[in-house]
Design an enzyme around this catalytic site. Structure first.
Site, PDB file in Angstrom:
ATOM      1  CG  HIS A 292      -4.596  -4.780   4.867  1.00 11.08           C
ATOM      2  ND1 HIS A 292      -4.381  -5.761   5.801  1.00 11.08           N
ATOM      3  CD2 HIS A 292      -4.165  -5.300   3.684  1.00 11.08           C
ATOM      4  CE1 HIS A 292      -3.849  -6.832   5.230  1.00 11.08           C
ATOM      5  NE2 HIS A 292      -3.710  -6.573   3.929  1.00 11.08           N
TER       6      HIS A 292
ATOM      7  CB  CYS B 157      -2.963  -6.337   0.258  1.00  7.78           C
ATOM      8  SG  CYS B 157      -4.383  -6.289  -0.858  1.00  7.78           S
TER       9      CYS B 157
END
Length: 533
Positions: A425, A444
């Site tokens: 992301h 992440c």
């Protein structure tokens, strides 16, 4: 003509075997052999299934040229297991040879037959898909190793050229081949004494001179970063060499030999060789087709790459999971299916209860940019809730950050749904990408250039990827864009890897995983070796 003592005993043993066999009817010999094979194979269901299917005939111990070729090919493979960073002692080819020579009866031959198959299967699996089970070494290595059916090894071997079969077992990737070449080079360096004296300094800068500078000059020359020179000062050529060293080791490229640079420069050939052997084991864990187009995230390299037909199409810097016990990014492969533009951030339960709930207990208006919702997704009134009554276990609410430029996920996330809740992301925290070491996330992977990454992915399905993306972005609303051709994602961990030119680069073992793998390999019998050139 005279015979040596060893040769005489070999001839006598052969004669003894022949005489023994002559004295037993052929049918009894066959029966005794097959009974021994069945008995010895019974403890291994895969070996038993193979021999049952072939009528308990020999594939190794017979007198045909095919059996002899198979035996010879196996022994050659076992004796050169070290080339792959595998322990020859694990397979003990000399013990196999001794058992074959000492077999006197059909029963003996049947027992040896099964023992050879057992060693063959052990080696075949080790060299194809790895010596270790990844998750047993580190629980965050959750990679699904592509194990093959053990019986199929025996079946396919009997249908193949023995030499060709063994040649095809290891990963047939450019990376594995390049790592093997570098391994041999490092083993020769070990035999020659390595790169010489380590640099006795905490920091060296351009313009300096003295003994430490001369030692660094010699070490850079031995490593191949500096052409031969008699200069005794930290001049422009040495500055350029330090920059090249920094580039090859994932360090800030400033030409100054600071503490971090010197720590990496002073690492021994033995340490680097360990990294290469670990990388080869890791390559075996991924011995399968990775996709003509795939995404490669190398955790300690802090990069994310798009690879098309073996060539680099796009690369961007990344931020990965922090080194805290609950945050390191796991290693696994999955398939990216879609991207979400203007995403909401649905805060993971672990963050809600461990970080946000304590803040809400102190002040109900804390983290006000995050919505608190009930089980039906309805926003609740913070002022009407006594947060102090809840524990991590009993907290009944969820938390969500709506789409915005300040959203924790930035303006786009790339989804490959997985049980680890890991994805790629954007992020509003752009300054972190300027750091040398970038382990800061909750697990992440954050991308420095997420828009360009999106354009690269969308270019396969539209003539105007930028226009498509920006149009969705301008709406301000959460938008899902499916990838018409899902893309495999491989999150890997390599502290040693090669470039397209065949050079080897090294990175720091930020999570200590490679150290644990090396320890496990050592316990399994893997050892460093020095090879004379």
């Amino acid at each position: 003509m005279t015979l040596s003592g060893n040769r005489i005993w070999t001839v006598l043993a052969a004669l003894a075997t022949i005489l023994a066999l002559w004295s037993v009817p052929a049918s009894a010999q066959v029966t005794a052999f097959k009974q021994a094979v069945a008995e010895a194979a019974s403890s291994d269901k895969d070996i038993a299934a193979f021999y049952q299917s072939n009528g308990y005939d020999s594939i190794w111990t017979g007198g045909t040229s095919r059996d002899r070729d198979r035996r010879a090919a196996l022994i050659r493979a076992l004796e050169t297991a070290d080339d792959h960073g595998l322990p020859v002692s694990r397979y003990d080819p000399q013990a196999l040879i001794a058992k074959m020579k000492s077999a006197r009866t059909p029963r003996d031959m049947g027992l040896v037959e099964v023992e050879i198959s057992r060693v063959f299967l052990q080696y075949a699996r080790d060299v194809q898909t790895g010596l270790l089970v990844p998750s047993r070494v580190d629980s965050r290595i959750v990679r699904q190793v592509p194990y093959r059916d053990r019986t199929s090894y025996l079946v396919n071997f009997t249908k193949s050229s023995p030499t060709g079969f063994f040649k095809a077992l290891p990963p047939r990737t450019h990376e594995y081949t390049a790592l093997m070449k570098q391994k041999l080079r490092m083993e020769r360096l070990m035999a020659e004494g390595g790169w010489g004296q380590t640099v006795p300094a905490g920091k060296l800068e351009p313009g300096q001179s003295g003994n430490a500078v001369v030692i660094m000059r010699n070490r850079l020359m031995a490593m191949g970063f500096l052409d031969r020179t008699a200069s005794q000062s930290y001049d422009a050529k040495m500055t350029a060499a330090v920059q090249q060293f920094q580039l090859a080791h994932g360090l800030a490229v400033d030409g100054v030999a600071g503490q971090t640079t010197l720590v990496e420069m002073n690492r021994s050939v033995e340490e680097r060789l360990q990294s290469i052997i670990v990388a080869m084991e890791r390559e075996r864990w991924m011995n399968k087709e990775r996709g003509s187009r795939h995404i490669l995230v190398n955790i300690p390299d802090f990069t994310a790459k798009v690879i098309d037909n073996g060539k680099l199409t796009f690369e961007t810097r990344s931020v990965v999971g922090a080194t805290n016990s609950d945050r390191p990014t796991p290693e696994f492969s999955d398939v990216m299916e879609f991207m979400v533009i203007n995403p909401s951030w649905y805060v993971p339960r672990s963050i809600v209860t461990s970080e946000y709930l304590p803040a809400l207990k102190r002040n109900p208006n804390a983290v006000s940019h995050i919505e608190i919702t009930d089980s039906k997704g309805r926003r609740i009134n913070r002022g009407a809730v006594n947060f102090n009554q809840y524990t991590e276990r009993t907290f009944p609410f969820s938390m969500r950050q709506p789409p915005s430029k300040g959203n924790a996920l930035g303006l786009v996330k790339f989804m490959f749904p997985n049980r680890h809740n890991i994805y790629l992301h954007d992020t509003p925290s752009k300054s972190l990408f300027d750091r040398e070491s970038r382990a800061f996330s909750h697990g992440c992977v954050r991308l420095a250039d997420p828009f360009d990454f999106a354009y690269t992915l969308l270019a396969k399905q539209t003539s105007d990827p930028k226009g498509l993306f920006q149009g969705k972005l301008a709406s301000g609303n959460e938008q899902t864009v499916m990838l018409e051709q899902p893309v495999p994602v491989h999150i890997i961990y390599r502290t040693a890897f090669t470039t397209p030119k065949g050079d080897t680069q090294y990175r720091r073992d930020i999570y200590g995983r490679d150290a644990r793998i090396w320890d496990a390999l050592s316990q399994a019998g893997v050892a460093l070796r020095a090879v004379q050139g």
